[in-house]
Design a protein around this motif. Sequence first.
Motif, PDB file in Angstrom:
ATOM      1  N   PHE A  48      43.994  39.286  56.423  1.00 23.26           N
ATOM      2  CA  PHE A  48      42.776  40.075  56.218  1.00 23.26           C
ATOM      3  C   PHE A  48      42.567  40.376  54.735  1.00 23.26           C
ATOM      4  CE2 PHE A  48      45.773  43.611  56.144  1.00 23.26           C
ATOM      5  CZ  PHE A  48      45.202  44.510  55.261  1.00 23.26           C
ATOM      6  N   PHE A  49      43.678  40.548  53.985  1.00 21.96           N
ATOM      7  CA  PHE A  49      43.563  40.812  52.554  1.00 21.96           C
ATOM      8  C   PHE A  49      43.120  39.542  51.829  1.00 21.96           C
ATOM      9  CE2 PHE A  49      44.576  42.511  48.423  1.00 21.96           C
ATOM     10  CZ  PHE A  49      44.531  43.880  48.601  1.00 21.96           C
ATOM     11  N   ALA A  73      36.138  36.605  50.185  1.00 28.87           N
ATOM     12  CA  ALA A  73      34.746  37.041  50.328  1.00 28.87           C
ATOM     13  C   ALA A  73      34.210  37.597  49.011  1.00 28.87           C
ATOM     14  CB  ALA A  73      34.643  38.106  51.422  1.00 28.87           C
ATOM     15  N   THR A  74      35.047  38.355  48.317  1.00 33.06           N
ATOM     16  CA  THR A  74      34.655  38.906  47.016  1.00 33.06           C
ATOM     17  C   THR A  74      34.407  37.793  46.019  1.00 33.06           C
ATOM     18  OG1 THR A  74      36.004  40.883  47.418  1.00 33.06           O
ATOM     19  CG2 THR A  74      35.350  40.448  45.145  1.00 33.06           C
TER      20      THR A  74
END
Length: 208
Positions: free
Chosen positions: A189-190, A196-197
């Motif tokens: 998830f990280f 995504a960033t």
Amino acid sequence: MIDKIISEVDFALKLFTVPQKGLRTSPSENVSNSNHELSDDDVKQTARLMRVNHTGEVCAQALYRGQLFFNSDEVTEKALKHAAFEEIDHLNWCEQRIKELGGKTSYLNPIFYMSSFSLGAIAGKIDNKFNLGFLEETEKQVTTHLEGHIKKISKNDKKTHAILEQMKYDEQCHQKTAKSLGSKELPSFFQKIMNATSKLMTKTTYWI
């Protein structure tokens, strides 16, 4: 803590207002290549891609500063500072090439700096192995990103290729260093948040 916050604000302000000093000259200095050899479309696209890379280097400075903010391990600190110092060279090389191509750096840099610093600080706060894992994953994603740009840029643009190839090599070295120091693989998830960033930054700074 207040002193550290003031120091970070001072660093950020200087990053955007005062030319940063690195050690190495641009890899493009020894390359014989004129912009006249490139089409107008090539010049425009390359300037935009290098703007994306420049913002990526701004984010790298923020990430490392964020990771160092809560870090207490001397070995990790040394690795992060070494990587950050080499990234200053990258920052300068990208900005120089953007100017040569008649482009501009992104107006969104301050926003991405703040978000990247926050992400780095979270990683640094969790634990040292996680912090090193964050460094490794960052360099891994940046390497992939640079490989994509190398394929997109005209083969006639030897100056830009020389810059990106050296940047790619440096990022791979940083990644190997983090792994050799015992980095911990980040939770999926990280990694997704980081990815995504990165995509958001890439898509927006290409145009702005």
